[in-house]
Write a protein that holds these residues in place. Structure first.
Motif, short mmCIF file in Angstrom:
data_model
loop_
_atom_site.label_atom_id
_atom_site.label_comp_id
_atom_site.label_asym_id
_atom_site.label_seq_id
_atom_site.Cartn_x
_atom_site.Cartn_y
_atom_site.Cartn_z
N GLN A 166 0.83 -1.21 0.00
CA GLN A 166 0.00 0.00 0.00
C GLN A 166 0.86 1.26 0.00
OE1 GLN A 166 -4.15 -1.71 2.00
NE2 GLN A 166 -3.04 -0.08 3.05
N LYS A 170 1.26 4.33 -3.09
CA LYS A 170 1.27 5.79 -2.99
C LYS A 170 2.58 6.37 -3.51
CE LYS A 170 -1.90 5.83 0.94
NZ LYS A 170 -2.94 6.66 0.32
N ASN A 184 -2.87 2.57 -8.37
CA ASN A 184 -3.86 2.51 -7.30
C ASN A 184 -3.90 1.09 -6.74
OD1 ASN A 184 -5.37 5.25 -7.50
ND2 ASN A 184 -5.32 4.54 -9.63
N GLY A 238 -3.10 6.94 -6.59
CA GLY A 238 -2.67 6.68 -5.22
C GLY A 238 -3.77 6.30 -4.25
#
Length: 250
Positions: A166, A170, A184, A238
């Protein structure tokens, strides 16, 4: 979506022979993409390719063990070759999800989980995103998990590996968005797949902790993945999109 949303594009889907990945591959194939499906089981790979082709799409299967660094680098090259020199959509779906106490995790398991869940996506993005950036477009969707966002007993290794993914989502969004590449992630909650079949009643018990109170289907997760890969999400960067029955809302 229309049947031509991904026309002319090549999509690489890791772990695309079962569960969420297979459904993503089928949807991308139906959307017009040439789908490169990966997995370790050649029979399931052939079945997935056959389903895509019988529905009017095109696909290839590449057998790969994502725990092997050299194999992942070869996969990036092979996907580009099969895609006519380009990969436009990358779905990092494959993952290992062992559950259990931290003290019972051995070094071999730790290294294997991190290799598949973190190093393989990192290697594929490093190999494929720069070419997407050179072309001025591309979409990368990572598949995470709700337990990357909160602590749960027995989920330390799996959750931490996906938490790393994750953060990478970003970081990659910040790095590649200026060149037109969108990065994403989707964060599924309890989902009924071949991989979670061994959880038995535990899967339903976990789903009962969510506001919706039920287990997701692979199609529901795939819908979100394909949305983020599509032009319908053209200025989405993101994002970690939860598809977890509302678990992260409470």
């Amino acid at each position: 979506m229309t049947t031509t949303d991904f026309a002319g594009q090549t999509a690489l889907v890791t772990g695309g022979t079962s569960g969420i990945g297979r459904e993503v591959a089928l949807q991308l194939g139906a959307g017009g993409a040439h789908v490169v499906v990966t997995g370790r089981d050649a029979e399931r790979g052939a079945a997935t390719v056959r389903s895509i082709v019988e529905a009017g799409g095109s696909a290839d299967f590449v057998a790969v063990d994502l725990a092997e660094a050299a194999a992942v680098s070869h996969l990036a090259d092979e996907a580009s070759r099969l895609g006519g020199g380009h990969v436009d959509v990358l779905v990092n779906n494959a993952g290992m999800f062992p559950f259990g106490p931290t003290a019972e995790v051995d070094v071999e398991t730790f290294d294997a989980v991190m290799a598949v869940n973190v190093r393989a996506p990192f290697t594929l993005v490093a190999a494929l995103a720069p070419a997407m950036a050179d072309r001025g477009h591309g979409a990368i969707v990572n598949v995470s998990t709700m337990v990357a966002s909160f602590g749960m007993s027995g989920m330390s290794l799996y959750g931490s590996s996906k938490a790393a993914l994750q953060l990478l989502t970003k970081a990659w969004a910040a790095e590649f968005a200026p060149a037109g590449v969108r990065v994403n992630a989707v964060s599924p909650g309890p989902t009924r797949t071949e991989g979670t079949a061994g959880m038995g009643d535990g899967l339903d018990a976990l789903a009962a902790t969510t506001p919706a109170g039920r287990v997701s289907t692979p199609t529901e997760i795939a819908n979100a993945v394909v949305f983020l890969a599509s032009a319908a999400a053209s200025n989405v960067h993101g994002v970690i999109l939860p598809v977890d029955g509302g678990r992260l809302a409470v």
